[in-house]
Motif scaffolding. Structure first.
Motif, PDB file in Angstrom:
ATOM      1  N   THR A  34       0.828  -1.213   0.000  1.00 56.56           N
ATOM      2  CA  THR A  34       0.000   0.000   0.000  1.00 56.56           C
ATOM      3  C   THR A  34       0.861   1.262   0.000  1.00 56.56           C
ATOM      4  OG1 THR A  34      -0.185  -0.122   2.415  1.00 56.56           O
ATOM      5  CG2 THR A  34      -1.962  -1.104   1.115  1.00 56.56           C
ATOM      6  N   VAL A  35       2.042   1.187   0.623  1.00 59.44           N
ATOM      7  CA  VAL A  35       2.972   2.325   0.602  1.00 59.44           C
ATOM      8  C   VAL A  35       3.460   2.562  -0.822  1.00 59.44           C
ATOM      9  CG1 VAL A  35       5.180   3.210   1.459  1.00 59.44           C
ATOM     10  CG2 VAL A  35       3.678   1.916   2.992  1.00 59.44           C
ATOM     11  N   LEU A  36       3.829   1.478  -1.501  1.00 59.80           N
ATOM     12  CA  LEU A  36       4.254   1.576  -2.898  1.00 59.80           C
ATOM     13  C   LEU A  36       3.126   2.128  -3.770  1.00 59.80           C
ATOM     14  CD1 LEU A  36       6.363   0.889  -5.141  1.00 59.80           C
ATOM     15  CD2 LEU A  36       5.286  -1.370  -5.282  1.00 59.80           C
ATOM     16  N   GLN A  37       1.927   1.642  -3.562  1.00 59.73           N
ATOM     17  CA  GLN A  37       0.781   2.088  -4.353  1.00 59.73           C
ATOM     18  C   GLN A  37       0.541   3.588  -4.188  1.00 59.73           C
ATOM     19  OE1 GLN A  37      -2.949   0.283  -3.216  1.00 59.73           O
ATOM     20  NE2 GLN A  37      -3.940   0.850  -5.129  1.00 59.73           N
ATOM     21  N   GLY A  38       0.550   4.053  -2.946  1.00 61.41           N
ATOM     22  CA  GLY A  38       0.330   5.472  -2.705  1.00 61.41           C
ATOM     23  C   GLY A  38       1.403   6.330  -3.340  1.00 61.41           C
ATOM     24  N   SER A  39       2.652   5.894  -3.239  1.00 60.33           N
ATOM     25  CA  SER A  39       3.763   6.660  -3.795  1.00 60.33           C
ATOM     26  C   SER A  39       3.677   6.742  -5.318  1.00 60.33           C
ATOM     27  CB  SER A  39       5.094   6.027  -3.374  1.00 60.33           C
ATOM     28  OG  SER A  39       6.187   6.770  -3.854  1.00 60.33           O
ATOM     29  N   ILE A  40       3.398   5.622  -5.969  1.00 56.48           N
ATOM     30  CA  ILE A  40       3.325   5.577  -7.427  1.00 56.48           C
ATOM     31  C   ILE A  40       2.148   6.399  -7.936  1.00 56.48           C
ATOM     32  CG2 ILE A  40       2.722   4.034  -9.342  1.00 56.48           C
ATOM     33  CD1 ILE A  40       5.638   3.911  -8.708  1.00 56.48           C
ATOM     34  N   GLN A  41       1.006   6.270  -7.299  1.00 55.27           N
ATOM     35  CA  GLN A  41      -0.175   6.999  -7.775  1.00 55.27           C
ATOM     36  C   GLN A  41      -0.024   8.503  -7.574  1.00 55.27           C
ATOM     37  OE1 GLN A  41      -3.360   4.877  -5.730  1.00 55.27           O
ATOM     38  NE2 GLN A  41      -3.623   3.505  -7.480  1.00 55.27           N
ATOM     39  N   GLU A  42       0.549   8.915  -6.455  1.00 59.32           N
ATOM     40  CA  GLU A  42       0.788  10.344  -6.232  1.00 59.32           C
ATOM     41  C   GLU A  42       1.809  10.886  -7.233  1.00 59.32           C
ATOM     42  OE1 GLU A  42       1.952  10.673  -2.163  1.00 59.32           O
ATOM     43  OE2 GLU A  42       0.022   9.942  -1.414  1.00 59.32           O
ATOM     44  N   LEU A  43       2.833  10.082  -7.540  1.00 57.16           N
ATOM     45  CA  LEU A  43       3.829  10.492  -8.530  1.00 57.16           C
ATOM     46  C   LEU A  43       3.194  10.679  -9.899  1.00 57.16           C
ATOM     47  CD1 LEU A  43       6.778  10.848  -9.583  1.00 57.16           C
ATOM     48  CD2 LEU A  43       6.862   8.358  -9.832  1.00 57.16           C
ATOM     49  N   TYR A  44       2.385   9.712 -10.318  1.00 58.57           N
ATOM     50  CA  TYR A  44       1.772   9.817 -11.642  1.00 58.57           C
ATOM     51  C   TYR A  44       0.840  11.030 -11.717  1.00 58.57           C
ATOM     52  CZ  TYR A  44      -0.765   9.016 -15.882  1.00 58.57           C
ATOM     53  OH  TYR A  44      -1.311   9.204 -17.129  1.00 58.57           O
ATOM     54  N   ASN A  45       0.027  11.218 -10.707  1.00 62.40           N
ATOM     55  CA  ASN A  45      -0.914  12.341 -10.706  1.00 62.40           C
ATOM     56  C   ASN A  45      -0.189  13.689 -10.767  1.00 62.40           C
ATOM     57  OD1 ASN A  45      -3.342  10.897 -10.639  1.00 62.40           O
ATOM     58  ND2 ASN A  45      -3.237  10.632  -8.429  1.00 62.40           N
ATOM     59  N   ALA A  46       0.976  13.754 -10.136  1.00 60.36           N
ATOM     60  CA  ALA A  46       1.727  15.013 -10.100  1.00 60.36           C
ATOM     61  C   ALA A  46       2.497  15.269 -11.383  1.00 60.36           C
ATOM     62  CB  ALA A  46       2.689  15.006  -8.912  1.00 60.36           C
ATOM     63  N   LYS A  47       2.997  14.219 -12.026  1.00 57.63           N
ATOM     64  CA  LYS A  47       3.912  14.384 -13.158  1.00 57.63           C
ATOM     65  C   LYS A  47       3.308  14.039 -14.520  1.00 57.63           C
ATOM     66  CE  LYS A  47       7.537  15.808 -10.941  1.00 57.63           C
ATOM     67  NZ  LYS A  47       8.070  17.156 -11.219  1.00 57.63           N
ATOM     68  N   LEU A  48       2.338  13.132 -14.560  1.00 61.45           N
ATOM     69  CA  LEU A  48       1.725  12.674 -15.813  1.00 61.45           C
ATOM     70  C   LEU A  48       2.781  12.362 -16.879  1.00 61.45           C
ATOM     71  CD1 LEU A  48      -1.254  15.211 -16.019  1.00 61.45           C
ATOM     72  CD2 LEU A  48      -1.281  12.888 -15.091  1.00 61.45           C
ATOM     73  N   PRO A  49       3.758  11.517 -16.571  1.00 56.62           N
ATOM     74  CA  PRO A  49       4.843  11.255 -17.523  1.00 56.62           C
ATOM     75  C   PRO A  49       4.372  10.434 -18.724  1.00 56.62           C
ATOM     76  CG  PRO A  49       4.990   9.750 -15.672  1.00 56.62           C
ATOM     77  CD  PRO A  49       3.873  10.696 -15.347  1.00 56.62           C
ATOM     78  N   LYS A  50       4.920  10.727 -19.884  1.00 54.76           N
ATOM     79  CA  LYS A  50       4.650   9.904 -21.062  1.00 54.76           C
ATOM     80  C   LYS A  50       5.463   8.611 -21.019  1.00 54.76           C
ATOM     81  CE  LYS A  50       3.342  13.709 -24.110  1.00 54.76           C
ATOM     82  NZ  LYS A  50       3.620  14.421 -25.388  1.00 54.76           N
ATOM     83  N   CYS A  51       6.624   8.693 -20.352  1.00 57.38           N
ATOM     84  CA  CYS A  51       7.443   7.497 -20.114  1.00 57.38           C
ATOM     85  C   CYS A  51       7.899   7.550 -18.666  1.00 57.38           C
ATOM     86  CB  CYS A  51       8.642   7.441 -21.054  1.00 57.38           C
ATOM     87  SG  CYS A  51       9.705   5.983 -20.798  1.00 57.38           S
ATOM     88  N   LEU A  52       7.482   6.565 -17.878  1.00 55.97           N
ATOM     89  CA  LEU A  52       7.846   6.508 -16.461  1.00 55.97           C
ATOM     90  C   LEU A  52       9.167   5.750 -16.331  1.00 55.97           C
ATOM     91  CD1 LEU A  52       6.847   7.252 -13.602  1.00 55.97           C
ATOM     92  CD2 LEU A  52       5.870   4.954 -13.465  1.00 55.97           C
ATOM     93  N   ILE A  53      10.203   6.466 -15.923  1.00 50.17           N
ATOM     94  CA  ILE A  53      11.538   5.868 -15.826  1.00 50.17           C
ATOM     95  C   ILE A  53      11.781   5.443 -14.383  1.00 50.17           C
ATOM     96  CG2 ILE A  53      13.998   6.212 -16.249  1.00 50.17           C
ATOM     97  CD1 ILE A  53      13.233   8.443 -18.203  1.00 50.17           C
ATOM     98  N   VAL A  54      12.033   4.154 -14.200  1.00 52.55           N
ATOM     99  CA  VAL A  54      12.105   3.521 -12.884  1.00 52.55           C
ATOM    100  C   VAL A  54      13.445   2.817 -12.723  1.00 52.55           C
ATOM    101  CG1 VAL A  54      11.081   1.726 -11.410  1.00 52.55           C
ATOM    102  CG2 VAL A  54       9.607   3.150 -12.854  1.00 52.55           C
ATOM    103  N   ALA A  55      14.003   2.860 -11.520  1.00 51.01           N
ATOM    104  CA  ALA A  55      15.216   2.097 -11.217  1.00 51.01           C
ATOM    105  C   ALA A  55      14.982   1.276  -9.960  1.00 51.01           C
ATOM    106  CB  ALA A  55      16.412   3.019 -11.021  1.00 51.01           C
ATOM    107  N   ASP A  56      15.363   0.005 -10.016  1.00 46.44           N
ATOM    108  CA  ASP A  56      15.377  -0.842  -8.823  1.00 46.44           C
ATOM    109  C   ASP A  56      16.834  -1.080  -8.467  1.00 46.44           C
ATOM    110  OD1 ASP A  56      15.471  -3.473  -7.264  1.00 46.44           O
ATOM    111  OD2 ASP A  56      13.330  -3.050  -7.293  1.00 46.44           O
ATOM    112  N   LEU A  57      17.246  -0.577  -7.308  1.00 43.79           N
ATOM    113  CA  LEU A  57      18.656  -0.626  -6.917  1.00 43.79           C
ATOM    114  C   LEU A  57      18.881  -1.747  -5.916  1.00 43.79           C
ATOM    115  CD1 LEU A  57      19.297   3.214  -6.497  1.00 43.79           C
ATOM    116  CD2 LEU A  57      19.351   1.793  -8.567  1.00 43.79           C
ATOM    117  N   GLY A  58      19.831  -2.630  -6.244  1.00 46.66           N
ATOM    118  CA  GLY A  58      20.034  -3.843  -5.458  1.00 46.66           C
ATOM    119  C   GLY A  58      19.028  -4.894  -5.868  1.00 46.66           C
TER     120      GLY A  58
END
Length: 353
Positions: A34-58
């Motif tokens: 649910t923490v991940l969900q809230g963070s991702i949805q708030e990010l999308y709503n704020a930025k509306l990116p055409k390409c969402l660039i994601v990094a998983d570190l480790g």
């Protein structure tokens, strides 16, 4: 010991591999969905990116990074449907040290697409471009203002190097007989570990603030010893198994005395203080949760998958089967009268403007 050269999870897909023994990490990731969900949805709503660039570190070599990616795509899709938006493209970088078994991870890609279709339906289509990025997250990995989202789970307790200050002025090891901070460790040992973590975590935050766009988000899951700073029983039991092998002449006492794990399991309070002190991020969520370890073999296999390459570099590959057989017995004896728990700190934050 050069940490970058020897630190990696157990490679391959065999019985002892990290790919088949990372369930405790999966349970932790599920716990904070649910923490991940809230963070991702708030990010999308704020930025509306055409390409969402994601990094998983480790990212390691197991399936957990790809399971997180399924969740990220799902959360964005649900948000897009609610807004009647077209789903953006996704560019995903899976990053770990060069010694990581990236081939084992890449071989899991077909199952990733299958899980995505199971979740979203067979007719679901998404433009998702995934690549591996070898390198240390204690150095720059991406261009300035490039990433929208960074995820890291059960990686940031690893330090960039074994702390200085674990050897006395006379050259004598200060943490004799221990792999990590233990009840018998002098205060200097704990202080040295804490100071190294402070340097490394602050550096990590500074580097990611350069790579993230303004308002970009990070969700981190970090192994912890909790607020009480209790000693970590699994590592004390592992030290005891090594001591038994010393008594039988199977390994040398000097090997154990000279070896110290390059990790520090900080408390939530320590992490919060460092985030606020570094100053690049707004903290949205921070909490500690506890998972129960209830089976000796499960514990031994999970620890072996995480530590075998590191331990084998010092004590030899030939000793590993014997060591972890003894370790499982010690865990079983301990769990007959007590319990073993693991603590995790979950953090969500965004880059300040």
């Amino acid at each position: 010991m050069e940490v970058e050269q020897v630190l990696r999870m157990k490679e391959g897909t065999g019985k002892a591999s990290y790919a088949n023994n990372s369930l405790i990490q999966e349970r932790g990731i599920t716990n904070v969905r649910t923490v991940l969900q809230g963070s991702i949805q708030e990010l999308y709503n704020a930025k509306l990116p055409k390409c969402l660039i994601v990094a998983d570190l480790g990212c390691s070599s197991g399936p957990n990074s790809l399971k997180v990616l399924v969740d990220i795509i799902d959360f964005v899709d649900v948000t897009c449907q609610s807004l009647n938006h077209k789903l953006p493209e996704f560019q995903v970088f899976l990053s770990d040290l060069p010694g990581n078994d990236f081939n084992a991870l890449f071989n899991l890609f077909p199952s990733f697409w299958e899980k995505l279709k199971e979740r979203k339906g067979s007719d679901f289509e998404v433009a998702c471009f995934i690549s591996g990025t070898p390198g240390s997250f204690y150095g720059r990995l991406f261009p300035n203002n490039f990433l929208y989202f960074v995820h890291s789970s059960y990686s940031l307790h690893w330090l960039s190097k074994v702390p200085k200050g674990l050897v006395g002025d006379n050259g004598e090891a200060l943490n004799k007989g221990n792999l990590y901070i233990a009840k018998t460790s002098p205060p200097k040992v704990g202080k040295a570990y804490q100071e190294q973590f402070e340097k490394d975590f602050t550096l990590f935050l500074s580097l990611r603030s350069q790579e993230l766009v303004v308002g970009g988000r990070m969700v981190l899951l970090i192994a912890s010893d909790g607020e009480s700073k209790e000693t970590s029983i699994p590592f004390e039991l592992l030290s005891m198994a090594l001591k038994d092998m010393i008594l039988e002449g199977l390994i040398k006492e000097e090997q154990l005395d000279a070896f110290n794990m390059p990790m520090y399991r900080a408390s939530a309070g320590e992490m919060k203080e460092l985030i606020e002190r570094e100053g690049s991020f707004t903290l949205h969520h921070l909490h500690t949760f506890t998972l129960q370890w209830d089976d000796p073999k499960f514990v031994a296999d999970a620890v072996r998958a995480a530590l075998e390459p590191l331990l084998a570099s010092e004590f030899g590959e030939a000793t590993m089967d014997d060591l972890f057989c003894r370790y499982q017995e010690k865990i079983g004896s301990f769990m007959a009268t007590d319990k073993i728990e693991s603590h995790t700190v979950a953090i969500s934050m965004s880059k300040k403007g």
